[in-house]
Design a protein around this motif. Structure first.
Motif, PDB file in Angstrom:
ATOM      1  N   SER A  30       6.583  10.792  -3.479  1.00 23.34           N
ATOM      2  CA  SER A  30       5.597   9.815  -4.114  1.00 23.34           C
ATOM      3  C   SER A  30       5.157   8.641  -3.065  1.00 23.34           C
ATOM      4  O   SER A  30       5.847   8.531  -2.399  1.00 23.34           O
ATOM      5  CB  SER A  30       6.025   9.106  -5.570  1.00 23.34           C
ATOM      6  N   LEU A  31       4.115   8.038  -3.278  1.00 20.13           N
ATOM      7  CA  LEU A  31       3.568   7.035  -2.463  1.00 20.13           C
ATOM      8  C   LEU A  31       2.988   5.731  -2.958  1.00 20.13           C
ATOM      9  O   LEU A  31       2.355   6.086  -3.880  1.00 20.13           O
ATOM     10  CB  LEU A  31       2.666   7.637  -1.305  1.00 20.13           C
ATOM     11  N   ARG A  32       3.666   4.755  -2.776  1.00 19.69           N
ATOM     12  CA  ARG A  32       2.974   3.219  -3.389  1.00 19.69           C
ATOM     13  C   ARG A  32       2.129   2.523  -2.396  1.00 19.69           C
ATOM     14  O   ARG A  32       2.393   2.527  -1.178  1.00 19.69           O
ATOM     15  CB  ARG A  32       3.972   2.469  -4.191  1.00 19.69           C
ATOM     16  N   ALA A  33       1.015   2.327  -2.740  1.00 24.81           N
ATOM     17  CA  ALA A  33       0.150   1.716  -1.878  1.00 24.81           C
ATOM     18  C   ALA A  33       0.767   0.437  -1.186  1.00 24.81           C
ATOM     19  O   ALA A  33       1.335  -0.478  -1.867  1.00 24.81           O
ATOM     20  CB  ALA A  33      -1.133   1.600  -2.386  1.00 24.81           C
ATOM     21  N   PRO A  34       0.792   0.031   0.266  1.00 30.10           N
ATOM     22  CA  PRO A  34       1.007  -1.111   0.717  1.00 30.10           C
ATOM     23  C   PRO A  34       0.156  -2.220   0.247  1.00 30.10           C
ATOM     24  O   PRO A  34      -0.852  -2.381   0.371  1.00 30.10           O
ATOM     25  CB  PRO A  34       0.699  -0.872   2.388  1.00 30.10           C
ATOM     26  N   ASP A  35       0.981  -3.356  -0.386  1.00 24.31           N
ATOM     27  CA  ASP A  35       0.088  -4.593  -0.807  1.00 24.31           C
ATOM     28  C   ASP A  35       1.289  -5.807  -0.727  1.00 24.31           C
ATOM     29  O   ASP A  35       1.241  -6.381  -1.772  1.00 24.31           O
ATOM     30  CB  ASP A  35      -0.056  -4.371  -2.245  1.00 24.31           C
ATOM     31  N   PRO A  36       1.685  -6.329   0.549  1.00 26.13           N
ATOM     32  CA  PRO A  36       1.387  -5.593   1.644  1.00 26.13           C
ATOM     33  C   PRO A  36       2.475  -4.595   2.014  1.00 26.13           C
ATOM     34  O   PRO A  36       2.485  -4.029   3.192  1.00 26.13           O
ATOM     35  CB  PRO A  36       1.427  -6.640   2.667  1.00 26.13           C
ATOM     36  N   ILE A  37       3.655  -4.296   1.139  1.00 29.19           N
ATOM     37  CA  ILE A  37       4.651  -3.253   1.320  1.00 29.19           C
ATOM     38  C   ILE A  37       4.524  -2.175   0.481  1.00 29.19           C
ATOM     39  O   ILE A  37       4.372  -2.338  -0.876  1.00 29.19           O
ATOM     40  CB  ILE A  37       5.935  -3.806   1.241  1.00 29.19           C
ATOM     41  N   GLY A  38       4.357  -1.210   0.983  1.00 28.01           N
ATOM     42  CA  GLY A  38       4.607   0.125   0.162  1.00 28.01           C
ATOM     43  C   GLY A  38       5.650   0.941   0.220  1.00 28.01           C
ATOM     44  O   GLY A  38       6.486   0.702   1.213  1.00 28.01           O
ATOM     45  N   THR A  39       5.859   1.987  -0.526  1.00 25.99           N
ATOM     46  CA  THR A  39       7.117   2.819  -0.419  1.00 25.99           C
ATOM     47  C   THR A  39       6.684   4.272  -0.666  1.00 25.99           C
ATOM     48  O   THR A  39       5.847   4.764  -1.471  1.00 25.99           O
ATOM     49  CB  THR A  39       8.136   2.178  -1.540  1.00 25.99           C
ATOM     50  N   PRO A  68      -2.053  15.464  -2.165  1.00 26.97           N
ATOM     51  CA  PRO A  68      -2.281  14.860  -3.457  1.00 26.97           C
ATOM     52  C   PRO A  68      -0.985  14.364  -4.060  1.00 26.97           C
ATOM     53  O   PRO A  68      -0.554  14.976  -5.002  1.00 26.97           O
ATOM     54  CB  PRO A  68      -3.101  16.035  -4.294  1.00 26.97           C
ATOM     55  N   LEU A  69      -0.376  13.497  -3.660  1.00 27.05           N
ATOM     56  CA  LEU A  69       1.219  12.974  -4.025  1.00 27.05           C
ATOM     57  C   LEU A  69       1.070  12.728  -5.414  1.00 27.05           C
ATOM     58  O   LEU A  69       2.189  12.518  -6.266  1.00 27.05           O
ATOM     59  CB  LEU A  69       1.540  12.094  -3.307  1.00 27.05           C
ATOM     60  N   ARG A  70       0.130  12.307  -6.034  1.00 24.67           N
ATOM     61  CA  ARG A  70       0.078  11.823  -7.458  1.00 24.67           C
ATOM     62  C   ARG A  70       0.265  12.900  -8.632  1.00 24.67           C
ATOM     63  O   ARG A  70       0.625  12.738  -9.463  1.00 24.67           O
ATOM     64  CB  ARG A  70      -1.226  10.893  -7.968  1.00 24.67           C
ATOM     65  N   ASP A  81       0.836   0.832  -7.364  1.00 27.67           N
ATOM     66  CA  ASP A  81      -0.065   1.866  -7.649  1.00 27.67           C
ATOM     67  C   ASP A  81       0.403   2.981  -6.835  1.00 27.67           C
ATOM     68  O   ASP A  81       0.480   3.005  -5.520  1.00 27.67           O
ATOM     69  CB  ASP A  81      -1.553   1.634  -7.208  1.00 27.67           C
ATOM     70  N   LEU A  82       0.679   4.148  -7.512  1.00 29.97           N
ATOM     71  CA  LEU A  82       0.927   5.469  -6.879  1.00 29.97           C
ATOM     72  C   LEU A  82      -0.428   5.977  -6.473  1.00 29.97           C
ATOM     73  O   LEU A  82      -1.672   6.002  -6.871  1.00 29.97           O
ATOM     74  CB  LEU A  82       1.414   6.626  -7.966  1.00 29.97           C
ATOM     75  N   VAL A  83      -0.252   6.492  -4.913  1.00 31.92           N
ATOM     76  CA  VAL A  83      -1.754   6.808  -4.364  1.00 31.92           C
ATOM     77  C   VAL A  83      -1.551   8.335  -3.742  1.00 31.92           C
ATOM     78  O   VAL A  83      -0.244   8.607  -3.517  1.00 31.92           O
ATOM     79  CB  VAL A  83      -2.123   5.678  -3.224  1.00 31.92           C
ATOM     80  N   ASP A  84      -2.501   8.951  -3.353  1.00 32.99           N
ATOM     81  CA  ASP A  84      -2.467  10.081  -2.630  1.00 32.99           C
ATOM     82  C   ASP A  84      -2.554   9.702  -1.246  1.00 32.99           C
ATOM     83  O   ASP A  84      -2.787   8.450  -0.890  1.00 32.99           O
ATOM     84  CB  ASP A  84      -3.675  10.955  -2.633  1.00 32.99           C
ATOM     85  N   LEU A  85      -2.389  10.735  -0.103  1.00 31.64           N
ATOM     86  CA  LEU A  85      -2.322  10.422   1.228  1.00 31.64           C
ATOM     87  C   LEU A  85      -3.341  11.269   1.875  1.00 31.64           C
ATOM     88  O   LEU A  85      -3.442  12.544   1.729  1.00 31.64           O
ATOM     89  CB  LEU A  85      -0.925  10.330   1.669  1.00 31.64           C
ATOM     90  N   HIS A 143      -5.454   1.941   8.625  1.00 32.96           N
ATOM     91  CA  HIS A 143      -5.145   2.331   7.312  1.00 32.96           C
ATOM     92  C   HIS A 143      -5.947   1.485   6.271  1.00 32.96           C
ATOM     93  O   HIS A 143      -6.735   0.517   6.628  1.00 32.96           O
ATOM     94  CB  HIS A 143      -3.705   1.982   6.720  1.00 32.96           C
ATOM     95  N   ALA A 144      -6.174   2.078   5.210  1.00 27.66           N
ATOM     96  CA  ALA A 144      -7.079   1.528   4.111  1.00 27.66           C
ATOM     97  C   ALA A 144      -6.600   2.231   2.857  1.00 27.66           C
ATOM     98  O   ALA A 144      -6.354   3.610   2.698  1.00 27.66           O
ATOM     99  CB  ALA A 144      -8.551   1.841   4.145  1.00 27.66           C
ATOM    100  N   THR A 145      -6.901   1.586   1.839  1.00 26.35           N
ATOM    101  CA  THR A 145      -6.464   2.127   0.287  1.00 26.35           C
ATOM    102  C   THR A 145      -7.829   1.979  -0.393  1.00 26.35           C
ATOM    103  O   THR A 145      -8.397   0.996  -0.491  1.00 26.35           O
ATOM    104  CB  THR A 145      -5.545   1.253  -0.208  1.00 26.35           C
ATOM    105  N   HIS A 146      -8.245   3.181  -0.773  1.00 22.26           N
ATOM    106  CA  HIS A 146      -9.437   3.260  -1.678  1.00 22.26           C
ATOM    107  C   HIS A 146      -9.397   4.515  -2.466  1.00 22.26           C
ATOM    108  O   HIS A 146      -8.822   5.617  -2.338  1.00 22.26           O
ATOM    109  CB  HIS A 146     -10.693   3.299  -0.657  1.00 22.26           C
ATOM    110  N   ALA A 147      -9.843   4.377  -3.647  1.00 23.33           N
ATOM    111  CA  ALA A 147      -9.824   5.413  -4.738  1.00 23.33           C
ATOM    112  C   ALA A 147      -8.713   6.156  -4.798  1.00 23.33           C
ATOM    113  O   ALA A 147      -8.532   7.347  -5.167  1.00 23.33           O
ATOM    114  CB  ALA A 147     -11.195   6.643  -4.276  1.00 23.33           C
ATOM    115  N   ARG A 148      -7.481   5.268  -5.146  1.00 24.31           N
ATOM    116  CA  ARG A 148      -6.094   5.712  -5.190  1.00 24.31           C
ATOM    117  C   ARG A 148      -5.587   6.756  -4.098  1.00 24.31           C
ATOM    118  O   ARG A 148      -4.876   7.668  -4.447  1.00 24.31           O
ATOM    119  CB  ARG A 148      -6.155   6.549  -6.543  1.00 24.31           C
ATOM    120  N   THR A 149      -5.978   6.302  -2.828  1.00 23.87           N
ATOM    121  CA  THR A 149      -5.646   7.162  -2.016  1.00 23.87           C
ATOM    122  C   THR A 149      -5.538   6.292  -0.530  1.00 23.87           C
ATOM    123  O   THR A 149      -6.069   5.200  -0.380  1.00 23.87           O
ATOM    124  CB  THR A 149      -6.877   8.105  -1.621  1.00 23.87           C
TER     125      THR A 149
END
Length: 235
Positions: A30-39, A68-70, A81-85, A143-149
């Protein structure tokens, strides 16, 4: 490494697109979006396959790699937030705002089998590290986070270096004390993430190892496998 993928090819106006996905989802990653740290949390299989996928991305400048990690099993810890990559070479010019429309086109892919070249990946990573101390170095991960990705844009060298980070996490994570009880082991982080303008906390994505439950089935490398006791003989 042998990668089992699904390939999509389609056109939007004058542009041709090639997208690949893992044929089977990374169920326990799983991937959590960096805000500012993600995991990014993964088991041995997930981290190993991520190493292979980053290695594939390093050598595939005209291909978008979509994970599609979600679709995996939701993690039992963490916040955010869980996101894809998505991995893409910066030369492709992919805009995150265009991704939702492209993602809707990923319907009928064809099977693709690819093999990574670990020796070549190691050479590309070493060459990237040799350039990193130069004053004009500009080869980090945008990097950028958009549309749960989460989108990672880079080149051959930084994708190869990141592949090595995941290979290290997959190989050494199972050896950490506590993981057999379900504890998370921090291993490393994504290298050279570009910092946002205006300062603030550095952006990081932590790479962590965690086996999936039931944890009683997990064995650290070198640990003896438990065997059921034989019933006592009747007298």
């Amino acid at each position: 490494m042998r990668l089992m993928l699904r390939e999509f090819g389609f056109r939007t106006g004058p542009h041709e697109h090639r997208v690949v996905q893992p044929r089977q989802p990374l169920r326990h990653t799983s991937l959590r979006a960096p805000d500012p740290i993600g995991t990014l949390l993964g088991d041995h299989d997930g981290l190993s396959r991520l190493a292979g996928l980053f290695s594939f991305a390093a050598c595939s400048p005209h291909t978008i790699v979509h994970l599609p990690l979600r679709d995996g099993v939701p993690p039992d810890e963490g916040a955010g937030d869980l996101v894809d990559l998505v991995l893409a070479h910066h030369t492709l010019g992919l805009r995150p705002s265009r991704w939702p429309a492209l993602r809707r086109r990923l319907r009928a892919g064809i099977p693709l089998t690819a093999r990574t070249d670990e020796a070549r990946t190691a050479r590309d990573a070493a060459a990237w590290r040799a350039r990193r101390d130069r004053a004009d170095f500009r080869e980090g991960l945008r990097h950028a986070t958009h549309a749960r990705t989460l989108f990672l844009f880079g080149g051959r060298g930084v994708f190869a270096e990141t592949a090595g980070h995941f290979a290290h996490a997959a190989g050494h994570g199972p050896r950490h004390k506590g993981v057999a009880k379900g504890h998370t082991a921090f291993m490393t982080s994504l290298p050279e993430l570009a910092e946002p303008p205006g300062g603030g906390h550095p952006v990081e994505v932590l790479i962590c190892f965690k086996p999936y439950p039931p944890y009683a089935h997990f064995r650290r490398p070198g640990a003896p496998a438990s065997r059921p006791r034989r019933p006592a003989a009747a007298l």
